[in-house]
Design a protein around this motif. Sequence first.
Motif, PDB file in Angstrom:
ATOM      1  N   ILE A   1      39.016  41.295  36.695  1.00  0.00           N
ATOM      2  CA  ILE A   1      38.711  39.997  36.073  1.00  0.00           C
ATOM      3  C   ILE A   1      39.676  38.932  36.563  1.00  0.00           C
ATOM      4  CG2 ILE A   1      38.653  38.723  33.893  1.00  0.00           C
ATOM      5  CD1 ILE A   1      37.498  41.212  32.608  1.00  0.00           C
ATOM      6  N   ALA A   2      40.942  39.270  36.664  1.00  0.00           N
ATOM      7  CA  ALA A   2      41.932  38.313  37.179  1.00  0.00           C
ATOM      8  C   ALA A   2      41.600  37.931  38.617  1.00  0.00           C
ATOM      9  CB  ALA A   2      43.339  38.896  37.079  1.00  0.00           C
ATOM     10  N   LEU A  49      46.817  39.691  39.063  1.00  0.00           N
ATOM     11  CA  LEU A  49      46.027  39.098  40.144  1.00  0.00           C
ATOM     12  C   LEU A  49      45.822  40.068  41.300  1.00  0.00           C
ATOM     13  CD1 LEU A  49      47.527  35.506  40.102  1.00  0.00           C
ATOM     14  CD2 LEU A  49      45.229  36.187  39.387  1.00  0.00           C
ATOM     15  N   LYS A  50      46.706  41.026  41.446  1.00  0.00           N
ATOM     16  CA  LYS A  50      46.575  42.020  42.515  1.00  0.00           C
ATOM     17  C   LYS A  50      45.682  43.182  42.117  1.00  0.00           C
ATOM     18  CE  LYS A  50      51.023  41.090  44.662  1.00  0.00           C
ATOM     19  NZ  LYS A  50      52.389  41.577  44.862  1.00  0.00           N
ATOM     20  N   VAL A  59      32.577  35.393  36.791  1.00  0.00           N
ATOM     21  CA  VAL A  59      33.591  36.097  36.009  1.00  0.00           C
ATOM     22  C   VAL A  59      32.929  36.706  34.767  1.00  0.00           C
ATOM     23  CG1 VAL A  59      35.811  35.899  34.851  1.00  0.00           C
ATOM     24  CG2 VAL A  59      35.301  34.439  36.805  1.00  0.00           C
ATOM     25  N   PRO A  60      32.933  38.017  34.670  1.00  0.00           N
ATOM     26  CA  PRO A  60      32.277  38.649  33.517  1.00  0.00           C
ATOM     27  C   PRO A  60      33.100  38.521  32.240  1.00  0.00           C
ATOM     28  CG  PRO A  60      33.326  40.307  34.887  1.00  0.00           C
ATOM     29  CD  PRO A  60      33.469  38.984  35.614  1.00  0.00           C
ATOM     30  N   VAL A  61      32.402  38.566  31.120  1.00  0.00           N
ATOM     31  CA  VAL A  61      33.060  38.649  29.818  1.00  0.00           C
ATOM     32  C   VAL A  61      33.313  40.127  29.570  1.00  0.00           C
ATOM     33  CG1 VAL A  61      32.771  38.317  27.339  1.00  0.00           C
ATOM     34  CG2 VAL A  61      31.965  36.576  28.938  1.00  0.00           C
ATOM     35  N   LYS A  72      39.347  33.781  42.364  1.00  0.00           N
ATOM     36  CA  LYS A  72      38.305  33.299  43.276  1.00  0.00           C
ATOM     37  C   LYS A  72      37.590  32.084  42.682  1.00  0.00           C
ATOM     38  CE  LYS A  72      34.274  34.876  45.812  1.00  0.00           C
ATOM     39  NZ  LYS A  72      33.314  35.963  46.006  1.00  0.00           N
ATOM     40  N   GLU A  73      37.261  32.157  41.399  1.00  0.00           N
ATOM     41  CA  GLU A  73      36.563  31.073  40.702  1.00  0.00           C
ATOM     42  C   GLU A  73      37.364  29.771  40.729  1.00  0.00           C
ATOM     43  OE1 GLU A  73      33.716  29.368  37.899  1.00  0.00           O
ATOM     44  OE2 GLU A  73      33.605  31.348  38.791  1.00  0.00           O
ATOM     45  N   TYR A  74      38.686  29.882  40.665  1.00  0.00           N
ATOM     46  CA  TYR A  74      39.560  28.711  40.614  1.00  0.00           C
ATOM     47  C   TYR A  74      40.242  28.452  41.950  1.00  0.00           C
ATOM     48  CZ  TYR A  74      38.455  28.245  35.770  1.00  0.00           C
ATOM     49  OH  TYR A  74      37.756  28.032  34.604  1.00  0.00           O
TER      50      TYR A  74
END
Length: 159
Positions: free
Chosen positions: A126-127, A121-122, A46-48, A132-134
Amino acid sequence: MRKLFTLVALSALIISCGEKKEEKKEGFEMNRTKKEVKAETSTEGVPVDLDNKGVGPITSLTFDDTVNADMAAAGKEKFQAICTACHMAEQRMIGPALKGVYERRSPEWVMNMILNPDKMLKEDPIAKALLKEYNNAIMLNQNLNEEEARNIAEYLRTL
């Protein structure tokens, strides 16, 4: 005869000490060697991005230099009622830890995520990466109004 016997014995010894070839058998194989597992950082994929404002009604938001104590208190109360099931300040749970969120995300992005997580999310990259990360744990829409979301955003500044 003695030389012949010595030669045969020596040959047998050399042959028996030679390289062994292992036969591969089909079927189940178990390997008990330990493998080093490297721990991944929580925001590896996840980028900043402080320029991304997200997808939603909030296009501009500027914080005052000091935290508004009344708004933060109201935000803390709402946060504890609906957000603590998935979020903690300094520890990741179902969702990310929120301490220092404004070092990673813009205030507009945070507000849009609070107000309209479904659309974010759609459509927001970043969302999507956070989803995906969570492990595809979606953030539920709490149907907050802008004032409630702004209070939570102000409270997040105090973490």
